[in-house]
Motif scaffolding. Structure first.
Motif, PDB file in Angstrom:
ATOM      1  N   VAL A 665      -0.085 -18.448  66.553  1.00  0.00           N
ATOM      2  CA  VAL A 665       1.257 -18.245  65.983  1.00  0.00           C
ATOM      3  C   VAL A 665       1.609 -16.934  66.519  1.00  0.00           C
ATOM      4  N   ARG A 666       2.908 -16.726  66.869  1.00  0.00           N
ATOM      5  CA  ARG A 666       3.261 -15.424  67.216  1.00  0.00           C
ATOM      6  C   ARG A 666       4.916 -15.341  66.888  1.00  0.00           C
ATOM      7  N   GLN A 667       5.206 -14.243  66.414  1.00  0.00           N
ATOM      8  CA  GLN A 667       6.681 -14.094  65.959  1.00  0.00           C
ATOM      9  C   GLN A 667       7.162 -12.693  66.672  1.00  0.00           C
ATOM     10  N   PRO A 668       8.551 -12.829  67.050  1.00  0.00           N
ATOM     11  CA  PRO A 668       9.003 -11.507  67.630  1.00  0.00           C
ATOM     12  C   PRO A 668       9.213 -10.550  66.621  1.00  0.00           C
ATOM     13  N   ALA A 669       8.879  -9.294  67.077  1.00  0.00           N
ATOM     14  CA  ALA A 669       9.241  -8.057  66.212  1.00  0.00           C
ATOM     15  C   ALA A 669       9.245  -6.793  67.148  1.00  0.00           C
ATOM     16  N   PRO A 670      10.111  -5.742  66.425  1.00  0.00           N
ATOM     17  CA  PRO A 670      10.460  -4.688  67.163  1.00  0.00           C
ATOM     18  C   PRO A 670       9.431  -3.819  67.218  1.00  0.00           C
ATOM     19  N   VAL A 671       9.454  -3.222  68.565  1.00  0.00           N
ATOM     20  CA  VAL A 671       8.531  -1.828  68.804  1.00  0.00           C
ATOM     21  C   VAL A 671       9.283  -0.787  69.091  1.00  0.00           C
ATOM     22  N   VAL A 672       8.833   0.285  68.650  1.00  0.00           N
ATOM     23  CA  VAL A 672       9.392   1.804  68.864  1.00  0.00           C
ATOM     24  C   VAL A 672       8.630   2.337  70.046  1.00  0.00           C
ATOM     25  N   THR A 673       9.024   2.872  71.011  1.00  0.00           N
ATOM     26  CA  THR A 673       8.076   3.699  72.088  1.00  0.00           C
ATOM     27  C   THR A 673       9.003   5.156  72.374  1.00  0.00           C
ATOM     28  N   PHE A 674       8.225   5.987  71.935  1.00  0.00           N
ATOM     29  CA  PHE A 674       8.491   7.544  72.139  1.00  0.00           C
ATOM     30  C   PHE A 674       7.823   7.773  73.802  1.00  0.00           C
ATOM     31  N   ARG A 675       8.464   8.295  74.484  1.00  0.00           N
ATOM     32  CA  ARG A 675       8.068   8.781  75.795  1.00  0.00           C
ATOM     33  C   ARG A 675       8.211  10.264  76.210  1.00  0.00           C
ATOM     34  N   CYS A 676       7.172  10.574  76.782  1.00  0.00           N
ATOM     35  CA  CYS A 676       7.225  12.110  77.576  1.00  0.00           C
ATOM     36  C   CYS A 676       6.336  12.043  78.951  1.00  0.00           C
ATOM     37  N   ALA A 677       6.699  12.924  79.732  1.00  0.00           N
ATOM     38  CA  ALA A 677       6.039  12.973  81.150  1.00  0.00           C
ATOM     39  C   ALA A 677       5.883  14.387  81.398  1.00  0.00           C
ATOM     40  N   GLY A 678       4.888  14.782  82.114  1.00  0.00           N
ATOM     41  CA  GLY A 678       4.841  16.333  82.657  1.00  0.00           C
ATOM     42  C   GLY A 678       3.545  16.496  82.656  1.00  0.00           C
ATOM     43  N   GLU A 679       3.153  17.847  82.814  1.00  0.00           N
ATOM     44  CA  GLU A 679       1.833  18.595  82.938  1.00  0.00           C
ATOM     45  C   GLU A 679       1.230  18.494  81.608  1.00  0.00           C
ATOM     46  N   VAL A 680      -0.166  18.140  81.437  1.00  0.00           N
ATOM     47  CA  VAL A 680      -0.698  18.526  80.169  1.00  0.00           C
ATOM     48  C   VAL A 680      -0.879  20.156  79.903  1.00  0.00           C
ATOM     49  N   PRO A 681      -1.173  20.388  78.626  1.00  0.00           N
ATOM     50  CA  PRO A 681      -1.106  19.634  77.331  1.00  0.00           C
ATOM     51  C   PRO A 681       0.555  19.297  77.108  1.00  0.00           C
ATOM     52  N   ALA A 682       0.430  18.047  76.421  1.00  0.00           N
ATOM     53  CA  ALA A 682       1.614  17.304  75.962  1.00  0.00           C
ATOM     54  C   ALA A 682       1.367  16.973  74.364  1.00  0.00           C
ATOM     55  N   GLU A 683       2.357  16.818  73.648  1.00  0.00           N
ATOM     56  CA  GLU A 683       2.200  16.264  72.281  1.00  0.00           C
ATOM     57  C   GLU A 683       3.465  15.538  71.689  1.00  0.00           C
ATOM     58  N   PHE A 684       3.199  14.641  70.745  1.00  0.00           N
ATOM     59  CA  PHE A 684       4.080  13.973  70.087  1.00  0.00           C
ATOM     60  C   PHE A 684       3.865  14.416  68.518  1.00  0.00           C
ATOM     61  N   VAL A 685       5.027  14.671  67.779  1.00  0.00           N
ATOM     62  CA  VAL A 685       4.867  14.899  66.289  1.00  0.00           C
ATOM     63  C   VAL A 685       5.740  13.841  65.647  1.00  0.00           C
ATOM     64  N   THR A 686       5.359  13.007  64.945  1.00  0.00           N
ATOM     65  CA  THR A 686       6.227  12.110  64.383  1.00  0.00           C
ATOM     66  C   THR A 686       5.907  12.017  62.752  1.00  0.00           C
ATOM     67  N   ALA A 687       7.062  12.095  62.045  1.00  0.00           N
ATOM     68  CA  ALA A 687       6.883  11.796  60.502  1.00  0.00           C
ATOM     69  C   ALA A 687       7.298  10.309  60.221  1.00  0.00           C
ATOM     70  N   LEU A 688       6.535   9.637  59.310  1.00  0.00           N
ATOM     71  CA  LEU A 688       6.802   8.396  58.779  1.00  0.00           C
ATOM     72  C   LEU A 688       7.156   8.526  57.377  1.00  0.00           C
ATOM     73  N   VAL A 689       8.592   8.441  57.109  1.00  0.00           N
ATOM     74  CA  VAL A 689       8.844   8.503  55.670  1.00  0.00           C
ATOM     75  C   VAL A 689       9.637   7.548  55.135  1.00  0.00           C
ATOM     76  N   PRO A 690       8.638   6.819  53.976  1.00  0.00           N
ATOM     77  CA  PRO A 690       9.380   5.774  53.209  1.00  0.00           C
ATOM     78  C   PRO A 690      10.337   6.211  52.413  1.00  0.00           C
ATOM     79  N   HIS A 691      11.368   5.541  51.923  1.00  0.00           N
ATOM     80  CA  HIS A 691      12.446   5.732  50.965  1.00  0.00           C
ATOM     81  C   HIS A 691      12.715   4.679  50.298  1.00  0.00           C
ATOM     82  N   PRO A 692      12.677   4.753  48.782  1.00  0.00           N
ATOM     83  CA  PRO A 692      12.562   3.568  48.111  1.00  0.00           C
ATOM     84  C   PRO A 692      13.807   2.725  48.172  1.00  0.00           C
ATOM     85  N   ALA A 693      14.861   3.004  48.726  1.00  0.00           N
ATOM     86  CA  ALA A 693      15.907   1.873  48.933  1.00  0.00           C
ATOM     87  C   ALA A 693      16.579   2.168  50.228  1.00  0.00           C
ATOM     88  N   PRO A 694      17.484   1.434  50.735  1.00  0.00           N
ATOM     89  CA  PRO A 694      18.116   1.348  51.819  1.00  0.00           C
ATOM     90  C   PRO A 694      18.798   2.933  52.014  1.00  0.00           C
TER      91      PRO A 694
END
Length: 720
Positions: A665-694
Motif C-alpha cells: 500500500v502506498r499513499q501520496p504525501a508531501p516532501v520538503v527539500t532544502f538545498r544548498c551547493a558549494g564548497e564544504v563546510p556547509a550546513e543546514f539549521v532547521t527548527a521544527l516547531v509544533p503549534h497547538p492549533a492552526p
C-alpha cells in the motif's frame, strides 16, 4: 492466468555473485553445494515415490502402544497433556476477550469473509477467491507456480511483477485461527466445515515437498504453528471426524520432517532461521508422541535460545535494523518461550533477561498515540494474528506485546502503556492476564527519552512530544537485508499526530525499482550528497545493504529540560571528494521545539539536499509570507512549522512523494527539500516547531524565529 517469468540468466547470477564480499560468497557457494546434494535423492523420491502415509505408518511413527487408528484418533482428541494455550478454562474467558457486541461481531465478520474465501493480504484489498482456491497463485497478478519439486521452483525473477509472498502469506493459514475463534464464540459448525474444506483443498494441491508453498521453510513453520492452533480450536468438533483428524496429524508430522531437513541456516541467519526453530519447538513440545519429536524439540530449543543471543542486541533491539521486524521477532520468541514455561522446559535466565529488554525497546519506541514508527523493512509479517483491530491499526500498533510483557515480567509500566490492547495477552496467558489487568497497578513513570547503544536508536520524548532517530548499523552481521539508507533519519510526533515519518518499505521483489526507491537515502529524513546513496544500492541485491558507515557519537545527554544528540557518519567517505555528515539535534522540552543542525565537512564542492517526508494525512504545506524560509501545516488540532534558521536560505521545494503504511500500500504525501551547493563546510539549521492549533493568518513569524534563535544560542549545540 499467467505463468512465472523466465529464469534469471547464468551471467546475471555471476554478476550478482561478483559483488558479494569474498567471505559471504564462499559461504554461500558452500551452502549451495550442500543444499543441492541433499536434494538430488529427495527430488527423485518425490517424483517416483511420493509420500503417502497410511494410518499404520502414522502409528509406527509414534511411541504409543496403540493398535488401531480409532485408538490413535481418540488419543489425540482427548489427551490433556502437553499443556497448550487453549483449554476449557480459556474458553470461559471469551466474554473478557470480546467484551462488547461490536468486538464479537467484528471477529465474526472476519471469520465469515475467510469462510467464503475472501482475503485482504499484502495490500491486495478484499479479493474473493471463492471455494476453489488456487494455492499456488499470486492472486494480485495472476501468476501461478507449477506443482513441481519445491527446490526446483524459481520465484525471484526480478523482471516479472509477481510477488511470491502472496501465496506464501495465504498458505500460512493464519485465518484458520480466526475461524477457530468464531467457532468458539458461536459453536456454529459452519466454521469447522469452512476450515476443513480449505485445509483439504490445500492438502490436495500441496503434497509434501511439491509446489511453491514448501519452498520457504519459514512459511512452512509458521503454517505449522497456525495449524496447531486450529487443531486445538476444532478438535472437539463432530465435523472433525477421526479420518480427518488423523490426516491432519499426518500432515503435522510431515511439516516437522520438512522443517528439520530444510533449515535456513545459511551464512546469514535471521528471522527465517528463527521461524524454523519456532515451528520445531511447537511440534516437538506439542506432539511428543512422534519418535522424531525429541529431535525437533532439541533442535528447536537450540535455535530459539541461540538466536536470542545472536539476533537480539544486549540493549534489546532486534539486529535486523527494522522496527516492524523487531515486532515479528519478539512474537517469534514469545509464544514458544511461554509454551516452554507451561510444559516445564527450563528457559535460560539470560534468554529471559534479553526477552524483557525486547519489551523495553517496544515501550521506548511506541509513540504517544500508541503507534510504532516504521524504521527499515516492513512486510506485515506476524506469527499469529490472535487480534485484528483493523489492518491499519494491526500493523502499526505493537502495544499488545506490552500487555503480554506486563504479565510475564510483572511490569506495571508495560501494563499502563498497553492501553486497551489486551486480547492477545488473554489468549496466551489466560486468567493471569485477567488478574493483572483488573489489579490496581502501581504508579509508573511515563516513558522517557532513551538511547539504545547497540541498535543506535535515540528516542527524545516529553509529554505528547516524540522523536526517534536512527544512527545504527545496517544489521544482520553486516548484510543489511532489512535495513534502509536511513542514517540520522527520524520520525516526529507532536500533540496529537505524526508529522515527519519514515516512508516505509512498500514491496519487495514485485517491483525492484520501487523497493530500492523506498530504501534510498532520498526517501528518508536525512541529508543526501551529490545524489549519491549513503550505502550503494543494486537492482539485483534487494536484500543486501553493505558498506556499513562508521558512526561516531560525540555527545548524548538527556535532562528534565532538554535532550541533545551529536552524531557523525562517514557514509560519503567513498566519494572522490569525501564528505562527512554531522547531525546535532536539540530538543527543548519546555517549549516542545526541536532544532536540527546538519554540518557537512570534508573536501570539494558538492550538492546537498535535506529532505523531510510528511505523513499522508498532511494534505499540503503553506509558505510563510514575505519569502521567509518557513513552511507550515494547516490541519485540525496540532500543527507544525519547519523553519530554516540560517540567513539567505533559498526557499525549500515541496514535492509529492509516497508513504507506505503497510506492505503493498502506498499513499501520496508531501516532501520538503532544502538545498544548498558549494564548497564544504556547509550546513543546514532547521527548527521544527509544533503549534497547538492552526497558525493564524497574522501569525508573527519574525517573533517565532527570534524566540527559536534565542533558545538555539543557549543550547549545547552552540558549544560544539
Amino acid at each position: 492466468m499467467g505463468n512465472r517469468g523466465s529464469p534469471v540468466s547464468f551471467s546475471q547470477r555471476l554478476q550478482k555473485a561478483a559483488k558479494l564480499p569474498p567471505r559471504v560468497l564462499l559461504a554461500r557457494v558452500y551452502h549451495k553445494l550442500v543444499h543441492r546434494s541433499r536434494h538430488v535423492a529427495r527430488r527423485w523420491q518425490v517424483r517416483y515415490f511420493p509420500a503417502r502415509l497410511s494410518n499404520a505408518d502414522l502409528l509406527a511413527a509414534t511411541t504409543l502402544n496403540l493398535h488401531n487408528a480409532a485408538a490413535l484418533a481418540a488419543h489425540f482428541r482427548t489427551r490433556t497433556s502437553p499443556d497448550f494455550f487453549l483449554s476449557p478454562e480459556s474458553r470461559k474467558l471469551l466474554p473478557r476477550i470480546f467484551p462488547t457486541d461490536e468486538s464479537r461481531a467484528a471477529r465474526l465478520r472476519l471469520a465469515d469473509d475467510a469462510a467464503r474465501g475472501c482475503f485482504d493480504l499484502l495490500g491486495s484489498g478484499p479479493v474473493d477467491l471463492g471455494n476453489d482456491i488456487n494455492w499456488h497463485t499470486d492472486f494480485k497478478t495472476g501468476t501461478t507456480w507449477p506443482p513441481v519439486y519445491f527446490a526446483d521452483i524459481d520465484y525471484s525473477d526480478l523482471s516479472q511483477p509477481y510477488d511470491v509472498k502472496v501465496p506464501w502469506e495465504l498458505s500460512r493459514a493464519q485465518h484458520f485461527v480466526t475461524l477457530g475463534q468464531a467457532y468458539w464464540l458461536t459453536g456454529d459448525e459452519k466454521y469447522t466445515r469452512a476450515f476443513l474444506a480449505q485445509w483439504q483443498s490445500w492438502q490436495a494441491a500441496n503434497p509434501p515437498q511439491v509446489g511453491v508453498n514448501w519452498a520457504c521453510t519459514m512459511d512452512v513453520a509458521i503454517r505449522a504453528v497456525n495449524w496447531v492452533w486450529a487443531f486445538y480450536f476444532f478438535k472437539d468438533s463432530p465435523a472433525f471426524t477421526d479420518d480427518l483428524l488423523l490426516a491432519f496429524v499426518k500432515s503435522i508430522f510431515q511439516h516437522g520432517q520438512h522443517i528439520l531437513r530444510n533449515l535456513e541456516d545459511g551464512p546469514i541467519r535471521g528471522n527465517h532461521y528463527l521461524s524454523d526453530g519456532v515451528g520445531l519447538v511447537y511440534l516437538g513440545l506439542l506432539f511428543p508422541e512422534f519418535k522424531e519429536a525429541a529431535r525437533w524439540r532439541k533442535k528447536g530449543l537450540e535455535i530459539l535460545f541461540g538466536e536470542m543471543r545472536h539476533q537480539v542486541y544486549p540493549d534489546g533491539a532486534d539486529f535486523e535494523a527494522s522496527i516492524p521486524y523487531h515486532r515479528l521477532v519478539l512474537e517469534l520468541f514469545l509464544s514458544p518461550i511461554l509454551l516452554c514455561r507451561r510444559n516445564g522446559v527450563s528457559v535460560p535466565d539470560d534468554v529471559l533477561a534479553r526477552l524483557e529488554k525486547m519489551f523495553e525497546f517496544v515501550l521506548a519506541y511506541t509513540k504517544p498515540d500508541g503507534t510504532a514508527p516504521i524504521l527499515g523493512d516492513a512486510d506485515d509479517g506476524r506469527l499469529l494474528r490472535l487480534s485484528q483491530p483493523g489492518l491499519d491499526r494491526e500493523f502499526s500498533d505493537h502495544r499488545y506485546l506490552l500487555a503480554i510483557g506486563a504479565v510475564l515480567f510483572n511490569r506495571a509500566d508495560f501494563g499502563r502503556a498497553a492501553g486497551d490492547c489486551w486480547e492477545e495477552a488473554l489468549w496466551l496467558l489466560g486468567q493471569r492476564a485477567t488478574e493483572f489487568r483488573v489489579a490496581e497497578l502501581p504508579a509508573a513513570e511515563p516513558a522517557a527519552s532513551a538511547h539504545f547503544p547497540d541498535a543506535g536508536i535515540f528516542v527524545m520524548r516529553h509529554a505528547a512530544y516524540y522523536l526517534l532517530l536512527d544512527a545504527g548499523p545496517n544489521g544482520q552481521d553486516g548484510n543489511g537485508g532489512h535495513a534502509h539508507n536511513d542514517l540520522f533519519s527520524f520520525e516526529l510526533y507532536a500533540g496529537d499526530k505524526s508529522f515527519i515519518v519514515d516512508p516505509g518499505a512498500y514491496v519487495y521483489t514485485a517491483d525492484y525499482r520501487a523497493r530500492n526507491l523506498f530504501r534510498s537515502t532520498a526517501y528518508h529524513n536525512t541529508v543526501q550528497v551529490d545524489g549519491r546513496e549513503i550505502c550503494p544500492l543494486a537492482d539485483d541485491a534487494l536484500f543486501t545493504l553493505t558498506g556499513d558507515p562508521t558512526v561516531t557519537l560525540h555527545r548524548w545527554e538527556s535532562t528534565p529540560t532538554h535532550d541533545f544528540l551529536d552524531v557523525e557518519h562517514d557514509g560519503y567517505r567513498r566519494l572522490s571528494q569525501p564528505v562527512f555528515h554531522r547531525r546535532q539535534l536539540y530538543f527543548d522540552k519546555s517549549a516542545g521545539w526541536w532544532i536540527i543542525r546538519d554540518l557537512l565537512t570534508g573536501d570539494g564542492n558538492h550538492q546537498f539536499e535535506l529532505n523531510f517526508h510528511l505523513a499522508a494525512h498532511i494534505p499540503e504545506l503553506h509558505f510563510a509570507p514575505d519569502n521567509r524560509p518557513a513552511l507550515f501545516t494547516a490541519v485540525s488540532g496540532t500543527n507544525l512549522a519547519l523553519v530554516s534558521l540560517l540567513p539567505h536560505t533559498p526557499p525549500p521545494e515541496v514535492w509529492q512523494g509516497w508513504v507506505s503504511p503497510r506492505y503493498g500500500v502506498r499513499q501520496p504525501a508531501p516532501v520538503v527539500t532544502f538545498r544548498c551547493a558549494g564548497e564544504v563546510p556547509a550546513e543546514f539549521v532547521t527548527a521544527l516547531v509544533p503549534h497547538p492549533a492552526p497558525f493564524p493568518a497574522d501569525f508573527d513569524w519574525d517573533a517565532l524565529v527570534e524566540q527559536v534563535l534565542a533558545r538555539w544560542r543557549e543550547s549545547p549545540a552552540r558549544q560544539h
